[in-house]
Design a protein around this motif. Structure first.
Motif, PDB file in Angstrom:
ATOM      1  N   GLU A 173       0.843  -1.207   0.000  1.00  0.00           N
ATOM      2  CA  GLU A 173       0.000   0.000   0.000  1.00  0.00           C
ATOM      3  C   GLU A 173       0.873   1.249   0.000  1.00  0.00           C
ATOM      4  OE1 GLU A 173      -3.848  -1.138   2.663  1.00  0.00           O
ATOM      5  OE2 GLU A 173      -1.976  -0.870   3.716  1.00  0.00           O
ATOM      6  N   ILE A 174       1.927   1.205   0.791  1.00  0.00           N
ATOM      7  CA  ILE A 174       2.803   2.376   0.898  1.00  0.00           C
ATOM      8  C   ILE A 174       3.488   2.640  -0.440  1.00  0.00           C
ATOM      9  CG2 ILE A 174       4.864   3.295   2.072  1.00  0.00           C
ATOM     10  CD1 ILE A 174       2.160   3.163   3.692  1.00  0.00           C
ATOM     11  N   SER A 175       3.981   1.585  -1.079  1.00  0.00           N
ATOM     12  CA  SER A 175       4.643   1.778  -2.382  1.00  0.00           C
ATOM     13  C   SER A 175       3.690   2.419  -3.371  1.00  0.00           C
ATOM     14  CB  SER A 175       5.101   0.444  -2.966  1.00  0.00           C
ATOM     15  OG  SER A 175       5.863  -0.241  -2.030  1.00  0.00           O
ATOM     16  N   ALA A 176       2.439   1.975  -3.380  1.00  0.00           N
ATOM     17  CA  ALA A 176       1.464   2.525  -4.335  1.00  0.00           C
ATOM     18  C   ALA A 176       1.228   4.010  -4.051  1.00  0.00           C
ATOM     19  CB  ALA A 176       0.148   1.752  -4.237  1.00  0.00           C
ATOM     20  N   LEU A 177       1.218   4.406  -2.793  1.00  0.00           N
ATOM     21  CA  LEU A 177       1.005   5.820  -2.454  1.00  0.00           C
ATOM     22  C   LEU A 177       2.241   6.649  -2.759  1.00  0.00           C
ATOM     23  CD1 LEU A 177      -0.921   5.361   0.917  1.00  0.00           C
ATOM     24  CD2 LEU A 177      -1.868   6.160  -1.258  1.00  0.00           C
ATOM     25  N   VAL A 178       3.407   6.090  -2.448  1.00  0.00           N
ATOM     26  CA  VAL A 178       4.646   6.844  -2.697  1.00  0.00           C
ATOM     27  C   VAL A 178       4.807   7.093  -4.199  1.00  0.00           C
ATOM     28  CG1 VAL A 178       7.175   6.740  -2.528  1.00  0.00           C
ATOM     29  CG2 VAL A 178       5.753   6.094  -0.564  1.00  0.00           C
ATOM     30  N   GLU A 179       4.448   6.104  -5.012  1.00  0.00           N
ATOM     31  CA  GLU A 179       4.507   6.286  -6.472  1.00  0.00           C
ATOM     32  C   GLU A 179       3.604   7.420  -6.944  1.00  0.00           C
ATOM     33  OE1 GLU A 179       3.519   2.637  -8.514  1.00  0.00           O
ATOM     34  OE2 GLU A 179       5.205   1.623  -7.508  1.00  0.00           O
ATOM     35  N   ALA A 180       2.508   7.628  -6.221  1.00  0.00           N
ATOM     36  CA  ALA A 180       1.548   8.667  -6.626  1.00  0.00           C
ATOM     37  C   ALA A 180       1.948  10.052  -6.110  1.00  0.00           C
ATOM     38  CB  ALA A 180       0.149   8.300  -6.120  1.00  0.00           C
ATOM     39  N   MET A 181       2.985  10.129  -5.247  1.00  0.00           N
ATOM     40  CA  MET A 181       3.364  11.436  -4.685  1.00  0.00           C
ATOM     41  C   MET A 181       4.029  12.307  -5.749  1.00  0.00           C
ATOM     42  SD  MET A 181       4.630  10.351  -0.825  1.00  0.00           S
ATOM     43  CE  MET A 181       5.187  11.977  -0.323  1.00  0.00           C
ATOM     44  N   GLU A 182       3.890  13.636  -5.568  1.00  0.00           N
ATOM     45  CA  GLU A 182       4.503  14.569  -6.512  1.00  0.00           C
ATOM     46  C   GLU A 182       6.024  14.491  -6.377  1.00  0.00           C
ATOM     47  OE1 GLU A 182       2.815  18.464  -5.767  1.00  0.00           O
ATOM     48  OE2 GLU A 182       0.782  17.625  -5.769  1.00  0.00           O
ATOM     49  N   PRO A 183       6.769  14.770  -7.464  1.00  0.00           N
ATOM     50  CA  PRO A 183       8.233  14.785  -7.363  1.00  0.00           C
ATOM     51  C   PRO A 183       8.668  15.848  -6.355  1.00  0.00           C
ATOM     52  CG  PRO A 183       7.501  15.007  -9.658  1.00  0.00           C
ATOM     53  CD  PRO A 183       6.284  15.106  -8.803  1.00  0.00           C
ATOM     54  N   GLY A 184       9.839  15.662  -5.774  1.00  0.00           N
ATOM     55  CA  GLY A 184      10.370  16.686  -4.861  1.00  0.00           C
ATOM     56  C   GLY A 184      10.193  16.343  -3.404  1.00  0.00           C
ATOM     57  N   GLY A 185       9.628  15.190  -3.085  1.00  0.00           N
ATOM     58  CA  GLY A 185       9.480  14.783  -1.685  1.00  0.00           C
ATOM     59  C   GLY A 185      10.789  14.232  -1.136  1.00  0.00           C
ATOM     60  N   ARG A 186      10.787  13.876   0.127  1.00  0.00           N
ATOM     61  CA  ARG A 186      11.992  13.283   0.710  1.00  0.00           C
ATOM     62  C   ARG A 186      11.586  12.110   1.578  1.00  0.00           C
ATOM     63  NH1 ARG A 186      12.659  15.965   6.146  1.00  0.00           N
ATOM     64  NH2 ARG A 186      10.663  17.024   6.355  1.00  0.00           N
ATOM     65  N   ALA A 198      -4.965  -5.404  -2.309  1.00  0.00           N
ATOM     66  CA  ALA A 198      -4.978  -4.450  -1.189  1.00  0.00           C
ATOM     67  C   ALA A 198      -4.439  -3.066  -1.568  1.00  0.00           C
ATOM     68  CB  ALA A 198      -4.193  -5.015  -0.019  1.00  0.00           C
ATOM     69  N   SER A 199      -3.331  -3.036  -2.310  1.00  0.00           N
ATOM     70  CA  SER A 199      -2.719  -1.737  -2.595  1.00  0.00           C
ATOM     71  C   SER A 199      -3.609  -0.916  -3.542  1.00  0.00           C
ATOM     72  CB  SER A 199      -1.333  -1.914  -3.195  1.00  0.00           C
ATOM     73  OG  SER A 199      -1.422  -2.690  -4.352  1.00  0.00           O
ATOM     74  N   VAL A 200      -4.324  -1.618  -4.414  1.00  0.00           N
ATOM     75  CA  VAL A 200      -5.214  -0.921  -5.360  1.00  0.00           C
ATOM     76  C   VAL A 200      -6.359  -0.264  -4.585  1.00  0.00           C
ATOM     77  CG1 VAL A 200      -6.720  -1.212  -7.359  1.00  0.00           C
ATOM     78  CG2 VAL A 200      -4.638  -2.578  -7.160  1.00  0.00           C
ATOM     79  N   TYR A 201      -6.884  -0.977  -3.627  1.00  0.00           N
ATOM     80  CA  TYR A 201      -7.949  -0.417  -2.789  1.00  0.00           C
ATOM     81  C   TYR A 201      -7.434   0.811  -2.021  1.00  0.00           C
ATOM     82  CZ  TYR A 201     -11.802  -3.915  -2.711  1.00  0.00           C
ATOM     83  OH  TYR A 201     -12.876  -4.706  -2.986  1.00  0.00           O
ATOM     84  N   ALA A 202      -6.284   0.666  -1.383  1.00  0.00           N
ATOM     85  CA  ALA A 202      -5.768   1.750  -0.524  1.00  0.00           C
ATOM     86  C   ALA A 202      -5.573   3.028  -1.339  1.00  0.00           C
ATOM     87  CB  ALA A 202      -4.451   1.323   0.119  1.00  0.00           C
ATOM     88  N   ARG A 203      -4.906   2.868  -2.493  1.00  0.00           N
ATOM     89  CA  ARG A 203      -4.652   4.054  -3.311  1.00  0.00           C
ATOM     90  C   ARG A 203      -5.965   4.619  -3.857  1.00  0.00           C
ATOM     91  NH1 ARG A 203      -0.848   2.991  -8.107  1.00  0.00           N
ATOM     92  NH2 ARG A 203      -2.606   1.656  -8.566  1.00  0.00           N
ATOM     93  N   GLY A 204      -6.853   3.730  -4.288  1.00  0.00           N
ATOM     94  CA  GLY A 204      -8.125   4.175  -4.873  1.00  0.00           C
ATOM     95  C   GLY A 204      -8.980   4.929  -3.867  1.00  0.00           C
ATOM     96  N   ILE A 205      -9.084   4.408  -2.661  1.00  0.00           N
ATOM     97  CA  ILE A 205      -9.931   5.045  -1.641  1.00  0.00           C
ATOM     98  C   ILE A 205      -9.334   6.397  -1.234  1.00  0.00           C
ATOM     99  CG2 ILE A 205     -10.800   4.854   0.728  1.00  0.00           C
ATOM    100  CD1 ILE A 205     -10.842   1.781   0.287  1.00  0.00           C
ATOM    101  N   LEU A 206      -8.013   6.422  -0.999  1.00  0.00           N
ATOM    102  CA  LEU A 206      -7.407   7.689  -0.559  1.00  0.00           C
ATOM    103  C   LEU A 206      -7.439   8.740  -1.662  1.00  0.00           C
ATOM    104  CD1 LEU A 206      -4.464   6.449   1.678  1.00  0.00           C
ATOM    105  CD2 LEU A 206      -6.582   7.558   2.393  1.00  0.00           C
ATOM    106  N   ARG A 207      -7.322   8.292  -2.905  1.00  0.00           N
ATOM    107  CA  ARG A 207      -7.397   9.266  -4.012  1.00  0.00           C
ATOM    108  C   ARG A 207      -8.792   9.881  -4.058  1.00  0.00           C
ATOM    109  NH1 ARG A 207      -8.240   8.199  -9.615  1.00  0.00           N
ATOM    110  NH2 ARG A 207      -7.835   6.007  -9.191  1.00  0.00           N
ATOM    111  N   MET A 208      -9.815   9.056  -3.881  1.00  0.00           N
ATOM    112  CA  MET A 208     -11.189   9.579  -3.867  1.00  0.00           C
ATOM    113  C   MET A 208     -11.370  10.588  -2.739  1.00  0.00           C
ATOM    114  SD  MET A 208     -13.161   8.273  -6.193  1.00  0.00           S
ATOM    115  CE  MET A 208     -11.788   8.634  -7.220  1.00  0.00           C
ATOM    116  N   MET A 209     -10.692  10.354  -1.621  1.00  0.00           N
ATOM    117  CA  MET A 209     -10.867  11.233  -0.465  1.00  0.00           C
ATOM    118  C   MET A 209     -10.072  12.538  -0.600  1.00  0.00           C
ATOM    119  SD  MET A 209     -10.434  10.329   3.517  1.00  0.00           S
ATOM    120  CE  MET A 209     -10.415  11.573   4.801  1.00  0.00           C
TER     121      MET A 209
END
Ligand code: ADE
Length: 249
Positions: free
Chosen positions: A13-26, A236-247
């Motif tokens: 789940e974390i990898s899927a969210l980190v991939e969706a983060m904008e460039p420039g994070g740390r 699981a990771s698809v659900y996590a990213r999908g739900i948080l993106r909707m929110m």
């Protein structure tokens, strides 16, 4: 706008969210955890794998608040069904959370958290409603496209239910019908997992709003570990990213 702490109970789940983060994070490594700090769908976030069990999750939540200034915490993960009416793929948005292994009798009633005088901790009503709306939108509009077709078939994810209800957390993976039936008779919960109530307690003590969505990965019986591993990998990771993106998006 304060930082949203996002915790996931699965590294996938974390990898899927980190991939969706904008460039420039740390990424900041501390105490065996990697905190990914940056922007996600227009919000300042710190995203981190909770690790498993109550101690690990409480420690991670404390660090999110103390070191990264998290002003709210959202948690996503999977859970075993305690309510026999739930099926793999259904989503439980936590209404209140219990520590099923808290038992300081005879000093305090069973399940009461010592010194707090509460048994169940309620999730934040505003975040909970937003998470619920997000989970419903994800299921209705995106699940069929986002989850691999063979996984939709295998887990029969045609139209999962989304419910609000109690969640029980503790340092135990439930893999026995006998154990889960007894737990369900004792506590009014929809599902079991190993972190949520610990994070909720940290948030309660710090006055930080908390909400959580859990996807049912197994029925907490003798087949639990088989369903669990396959579900984590494919869904699981698809659900996590999908739900948080909707929110958040
Ligand atoms: N998380 C997912 N499935 C679980 C189970 N059966 N018991 C505890 N935590 C879980």
């Amino acid at each position: 706008m304060s930082v949203i702490g996002i915790m996931g109970a699965m590294t996938e789940e974390i990898s899927a969210l980190v991939e969706a983060m904008e460039p420039g994070g740390r990424s900041v490594r501390a105490g065996l955890r990697d905190y990914h700090v940056g922007r996600l769908w227009g919000h300042e976030v710190a995203v981190v794998f909770s690790r498993w069990g109550k101690v690990a999750a409480a420690t991670t939540a404390t660090h999110l608040i103390a070191e990264f200034g998290a002003g709210s915490i959202l948690f996503t993960g999977v859970a075993g069904a305690a309510n026999p009416g739930l099926r793999v793929g259904d989503i439980v948005v936590a209404g209140e959370v219990y520590q099923h292994d808290m038992d300081a009798r005879p000093i305090f009633p069973r399940h009461e958290i010592p010194l707090l005088g509460v048994t169940a901790i309620e999730t934040d009503s505003v975040l909970r409603e937003r998470l619920l709306a997000a989970a419903r939108s994800f299921v209705a509009e995106h699940l069929a496209n986002d989850v691999r077709p063979d996984a939709v078939l295998r887990f029969n994810l045609a139209r999962p239910a989304v419910v609000v209800g109690g969640v029980a957390s503790g340092d135990k993976f439930f893999a026995s019908s006998d154990d889960i039936v007894k737990l369900h008779a004792r506590l009014p919960v929809e599902c079991v997992e190993m972190e949520g109530a610990a994070v909720a307690q940290v948030c309660y003590e710090h006055g930080v709003p908390f909400a959580m969505a859990r996807t049912i990965s197994d029925t907490a019986d003798e087949t639990a570990h088989i369903d669990f591993m396959a579900f984590i990998k494919d869904v699981a990771s698809v659900y996590a990213r999908g739900i948080l993106r909707m929110m958040l998006a």
